[in-house]
Scaffold this motif. Structure first.
Motif, PDB file in Angstrom:
ATOM      1  N   PHE A   1      -4.291  -2.858  -4.884  1.00  0.00           N
ATOM      2  CA  PHE A   1      -3.415  -1.699  -4.682  1.00  0.00           C
ATOM      3  C   PHE A   1      -2.612  -1.395  -5.943  1.00  0.00           C
ATOM      4  CE2 PHE A   1      -3.181  -2.883   0.103  1.00  0.00           C
ATOM      5  CZ  PHE A   1      -4.428  -2.326   0.293  1.00  0.00           C
ATOM      6  N   GLU A   2      -2.187  -2.448  -6.634  1.00  0.00           N
ATOM      7  CA  GLU A   2      -1.379  -2.256  -7.839  1.00  0.00           C
ATOM      8  C   GLU A   2      -2.238  -1.830  -9.031  1.00  0.00           C
ATOM      9  OE1 GLU A   2       0.691  -5.909  -8.371  1.00  0.00           O
ATOM     10  OE2 GLU A   2       2.205  -5.471  -6.839  1.00  0.00           O
ATOM     11  N   ALA A   3      -3.518  -2.190  -9.014  1.00  0.00           N
ATOM     12  CA  ALA A   3      -4.376  -1.932 -10.174  1.00  0.00           C
ATOM     13  C   ALA A   3      -4.894  -0.495 -10.229  1.00  0.00           C
ATOM     14  CB  ALA A   3      -5.560  -2.906 -10.178  1.00  0.00           C
ATOM     15  N   VAL A   4      -5.145   0.114  -9.064  1.00  0.00           N
ATOM     16  CA  VAL A   4      -5.710   1.463  -9.068  1.00  0.00           C
ATOM     17  C   VAL A   4      -4.613   2.500  -9.279  1.00  0.00           C
ATOM     18  CG1 VAL A   4      -7.611   0.785  -7.573  1.00  0.00           C
ATOM     19  CG2 VAL A   4      -5.522   1.665  -6.559  1.00  0.00           C
TER      20      VAL A   4
ATOM     21  N   LEU B   1       0.825  -1.207   0.000  1.00  0.00           N
ATOM     22  CA  LEU B   1       0.000   0.000   0.000  1.00  0.00           C
ATOM     23  C   LEU B   1       0.859   1.256   0.000  1.00  0.00           C
ATOM     24  CD1 LEU B   1      -2.744   1.397   0.205  1.00  0.00           C
ATOM     25  CD2 LEU B   1      -2.667   1.057   2.679  1.00  0.00           C
ATOM     26  N   LYS B   2       1.983   1.228   0.718  1.00  0.00           N
ATOM     27  CA  LYS B   2       2.822   2.418   0.859  1.00  0.00           C
ATOM     28  C   LYS B   2       3.497   2.815  -0.449  1.00  0.00           C
ATOM     29  CE  LYS B   2       3.661   1.991   5.808  1.00  0.00           C
ATOM     30  NZ  LYS B   2       4.633   1.712   6.883  1.00  0.00           N
ATOM     31  N   LYS B   3       3.518   1.899  -1.428  1.00  0.00           N
ATOM     32  CA  LYS B   3       4.080   2.263  -2.728  1.00  0.00           C
ATOM     33  C   LYS B   3       3.231   3.334  -3.404  1.00  0.00           C
ATOM     34  CE  LYS B   3       6.173  -2.256  -3.598  1.00  0.00           C
ATOM     35  NZ  LYS B   3       6.182  -3.462  -4.481  1.00  0.00           N
ATOM     36  N   LYS B   4       1.935   3.399  -3.050  1.00  0.00           N
ATOM     37  CA  LYS B   4       1.026   4.408  -3.579  1.00  0.00           C
ATOM     38  C   LYS B   4       0.364   5.088  -2.393  1.00  0.00           C
ATOM     39  CE  LYS B   4       0.049   2.021  -7.942  1.00  0.00           C
ATOM     40  NZ  LYS B   4      -1.017   1.477  -8.819  1.00  0.00           N
ATOM     41  N   ARG B   5       1.037   6.061  -1.838  1.00  0.00           N
ATOM     42  CA  ARG B   5       0.635   6.641  -0.561  1.00  0.00           C
ATOM     43  C   ARG B   5      -0.703   7.373  -0.598  1.00  0.00           C
ATOM     44  NH1 ARG B   5       6.234   9.502   0.972  1.00  0.00           N
ATOM     45  NH2 ARG B   5       6.322   9.605  -1.289  1.00  0.00           N
TER      46      ARG B   5
END
Length: 202
Positions: free
Chosen positions: A187-190, A149-153
């Protein structure tokens, strides 16, 4: 000054153990004296889990996550805890600094608990069906998926869980792996300002 490296030692019985060695050098600004603190962590458990993961394709995604957390978080946490304990020894028991140090140690222990949960779920073992609270399992899955999740804060995560769902008989590790895979994929898709909603209901 802070550094970390791998070290291999041999026990008196001849068994070789791989260790993570972290050293921290502290300087006293008043006296000019320095001292070095060494923190050793036995990597046997982590390496054992890594080996098990390599033997099971079913745990590949969870294994990658576990390895990243174990190596990138656990060693610095061990150093942080040790240094905080040293600071506590120099503080009066009733002082605010002593209180802050105790809070830091409690938070470090909480993070270590999360890492241990992740390592436990990535271990390969015979499993029996258990009665579990699905909402609690979803809470735990979101907690364990924090590195992804933290990859896309800027992603917004909304939890809408029905706490009245009765316990269900499931293979807990497999369900947890399924939840984690779904969360990480979401998380990776959005996009960077995406919205992920996690809900449960009867």
């Amino acid at each position: 000054d802070h550094s970390a490296r791998a070290a291999q030692v041999r026990t008196s019985s001849g068994r070789e153990i791989n260790l993570a060695l972290t050293t921290t050098t502290l300087s006293d600004g008043h006296t000019g004296q320095t001292e070095t603190i060494a923190t050793l962590m036995d990597l046997s458990r982590i390496q054992q889990i890594d080996k098990q993961i390599q033997q099971s394709d079913k745990l590949s995604s969870l294994g990658t996550l576990a390895a990243g957390v174990a190596h990138e978080i656990r060693n610095p946490l061990a150093s942080l805890r040790g240094l905080t304990q040293l600071l506590m020894e120099d503080c009066a028991a009733e002082s605010s600094h002593h209180k802050y140090c105790r809070i830091i140690i409690e938070e470090v222990d909480r993070l270590n608990s999360v890492v241990q949960q992740l390592l436990d779920f990535s271990a390969v073992s015979k499993e029996e069906i258990r009665q579990v609270d699905i909402s609690e399992l979803l809470d735990k899955a979101v907690q364990l998926a924090q590195p992804a999740l933290k990859k896309k804060r800027d992603i917004r995560v909304e939890m809408a869980l029905d706490r009245k769902i009765p316990k269900l008989g499931v293979y807990e590790r497999k369900i947890m792996q399924a939840f984690l895979n779904l969360l990480i994929n979401a998380f990776e898709a959005v996009d960077e300002k995406g919205h992920v909603r996690i809900s449960s209901k009867i």
